[in-house]
Design a protein around this motif. Structure first.
Motif, mmCIF file in Angstrom:
data_model
loop_
_atom_site.group_PDB
_atom_site.id
_atom_site.type_symbol
_atom_site.label_atom_id
_atom_site.label_comp_id
_atom_site.label_asym_id
_atom_site.label_seq_id
_atom_site.Cartn_x
_atom_site.Cartn_y
_atom_site.Cartn_z
ATOM 1 N N SER A 63 1.344 -1.264 0.116
ATOM 2 C CA SER A 63 -0.393 -0.021 0.018
ATOM 3 C C SER A 63 0.419 1.113 -0.323
ATOM 4 C CB SER A 63 -1.077 -0.042 1.148
ATOM 5 O OG SER A 63 -1.495 0.948 1.713
ATOM 6 N N ASN A 64 0.215 1.883 -0.676
ATOM 7 C CA ASN A 64 1.090 3.415 -0.638
ATOM 8 C C ASN A 64 0.004 4.342 0.486
ATOM 9 O OD1 ASN A 64 -1.160 4.041 -2.120
ATOM 10 N ND2 ASN A 64 -0.074 5.178 -3.950
ATOM 11 N N CYS A 65 -0.406 4.481 1.122
ATOM 12 C CA CYS A 65 -1.028 5.019 1.998
ATOM 13 C C CYS A 65 -0.721 5.415 2.639
ATOM 14 C CB CYS A 65 -2.186 4.144 2.897
ATOM 15 S SG CYS A 65 -1.390 3.339 4.254
ATOM 16 N N PHE A 66 0.752 5.449 2.993
ATOM 17 C CA PHE A 66 1.539 7.136 4.145
ATOM 18 C C PHE A 66 2.064 7.417 2.873
ATOM 19 C CE2 PHE A 66 0.568 3.340 7.314
ATOM 20 C CZ PHE A 66 0.521 4.129 7.796
ATOM 21 N N ASN A 67 1.901 7.536 1.852
ATOM 22 C CA ASN A 67 2.413 8.774 0.475
ATOM 23 C C ASN A 67 1.347 9.452 -0.283
ATOM 24 O OD1 ASN A 67 3.728 10.023 -0.372
ATOM 25 N ND2 ASN A 67 4.133 8.193 -2.403
ATOM 26 N N GLN A 68 0.407 9.875 0.960
ATOM 27 C CA GLN A 68 -0.540 10.533 0.654
ATOM 28 C C GLN A 68 -1.051 11.615 1.182
ATOM 29 O OE1 GLN A 68 -3.014 10.083 -2.086
ATOM 30 N NE2 GLN A 68 -0.883 7.440 -1.632
ATOM 31 N N PRO A 69 -1.830 12.776 0.853
ATOM 32 C CA PRO A 69 -1.862 13.782 1.535
ATOM 33 C C PRO A 69 -2.581 14.760 2.833
ATOM 34 C CG PRO A 69 -3.154 13.763 -0.927
ATOM 35 C CD PRO A 69 -2.501 12.780 -0.097
ATOM 36 N N ASN A 70 -3.423 13.286 2.936
ATOM 37 C CA ASN A 70 -4.748 12.391 4.050
ATOM 38 C C ASN A 70 -4.229 11.696 4.770
ATOM 39 O OD1 ASN A 70 -6.374 11.759 2.478
ATOM 40 N ND2 ASN A 70 -6.348 13.335 1.374
#
Length: 420
Positions: A63-70
């Motif tokens: 997942s790239n969930c920690f490379n997001q603006p929120n």
């Protein structure tokens, strides 16, 4: 055994290893937003941890969930991913784990002093619903405006009353609030008053942050509702009582509420609040089957409201309440919200409504504390019925554990005059 971090954490800190609340921040004004967890007086940059390959469990590795603006994409993953992230971060920050502790270069990149960061809204809020779930608040308002005959309408005891708020005006703690303009009821045969609100108020609330959500047309079972709630934030749902009172019949709040809602920057996960779960109040009459929980629970969260009067350096406590006073639980709120097939989405907020306790000093608004202006408060030698320009409202919340505190930090905002 008490969990300890290699990061120094003051005993009274809201952010020990047992907590690890999530937020979005910028290390400086020029940088991009990134996710973090609070630990003591530092923010752990999760994007650095993820880039180092340290979040490699089965629910997070692809997942790239920690490379997001929120945080919305992380919230969408659901409880297994949340538990995995919490366990991994807790282990990395513990005093016995060398991976981060003994890597000076990684530690310097990942741990940012909290005093240097700019906190942002943790989620992109698509929709916001405000409930009316405190029996003490409902009774007080009913006594003020309807009298003792029937202060609470019968429907209130059968369903969690709510209205849809304005998501676009939700702001992060520390954002100034401009005094709204609007109409107030006329006096005699004169036209309605129009101008800046003369009854600006705070509302002591908390809000549940929705995780995975649900599909349109598919309600969430009340006993599964907690899996759709990531955590809680502090909330001040500012209210212009005069504007609201004139406009609210027959449809309800509009301009009196939609000018600003402040939330704290840190979301405390429900898993971190689990040690502080407590029985919810007995509901009488028993709720309908779709609202009947196998285990009806609240959380023992102490709440305080401070006011820093305009021109003063110090703030003063005006209310002490507790989240456990809510009559309708957050699980019931979410289940009721979806029972008609309404779809919730990651990042949606469900406001609790004003949280008032049973005693006068535990009321969650100036409307109640001053009984609609009839009983002024004295703060630092000055009287207040409602908020004046320059007044700052600071809400805090925390749970007391055995040798540690799980807290939310603060939720603050200052009232500014409407521009001339």
């Amino acid at each position: 055994m008490v969990l300890k971090s290699f990061v120094e954490v003051h005993p009274e800190s809201h952010f020990p290893l047992q907590n690890l609340p999530y937020g979005m921040f910028k290390p400086n004004h020029c940088s991009e937003a990134r996710p973090g967890v609070a630990i003591g007086d530092f923010v752990l940059d999760i994007s650095v941890i993820a880039s180092a390959g340290l979040l490699d469990g089965p629910f997070l590795r692809n997942s790239n969930c920690f490379n997001q603006p929120n945080l919305n994409k992380f919230l969408e993953l659901g409880r297994p991913a949340w538990k995995e992230a919490h366990a991994t971060l807790q282990k990395l920050l513990s005093e016995t784990e060398p991976t981060l502790r003994d890597n000076a270069n990684l530690r310097q990149k990942a741990l940012v002093p909290m005093e240097k960061v700019q906190m942002l809204l943790p989620v992109a809020v698509g929709d916001y619903t405000d409930f009316y779930s405190s029996i003490n608040h409902a009774r007080n308002c009913g006594l003020m405006f309807r009298g003792a005959g029937e202060p609470i309408k019968p429907n209130w005891f059968h369903l969690p009353i709510a209205y849809h708020g304005r998501a676009s005006s939700i702001v992060v703690s520390g954002t100034d609030i401009i005094r709204p303009r609007g109409q107030d009821r006329p006096v005699g045969n004169s036209p309605p008053y129009f101008g800046p609100s003369r009854k600006m108020d705070f509302e002591l609330e908390m809000a549940a942050v929705v995780g995975p959500g649900n599909e349109l047309g598919k309600p969430v079972d009340v006993n599964e509702a907690a899996d759709h709630i990531f955590g809680l934030v502090l909330m001040n749902d500012w209210s212009a009582r005069d504007i609201q009172g004139w406009e609210c019949i027959p449809l309800g709040p509009f301009l009196g509420k939609n000018f600003g809602t402040t939330i704290s920057p840190w979301i405390v996960p429900l898993d971190s609040l689990e040690p502080f779960a407590c029985d919810a109040p007995t509901q009488n009459p028993p709720p309908l089957p779709y609202l009947s929980e196998k285990k009806s629970r609240n959380y023992d969260i102490s709440l305080e409201v401070h006011i820093k009067p305009s021109g003063h350096e110090d703030s003063y406590v005006v209310s002490k309440s507790n989240f456990k006073h809510l009559y309708w639980t957050i699980a019931q709120q979410l289940a009721h919200h979806t029972i008609n097939g309404c779809n919730l989405k990651p990042g949606d907020l469900l406001g609790s409504g004003t949280i008032s306790g049973p005693e006068p000093d535990s009321y969650g608004s100036l409307l109640e504390l001053t009984w609609n202006g009839q009983k002024p408060l004295t703060i630092a030698g000055e009287t207040r019925t409602f908020l004046q320009d320059g007044d700052e409202v600071i809400i805090s919340g925390f749970c007391k554990g055995d040798g540690y505190t799980v807290g939310f930090g603060t939720c603050s905002g200052k009232i500014l005059p409407f521009p001339a």
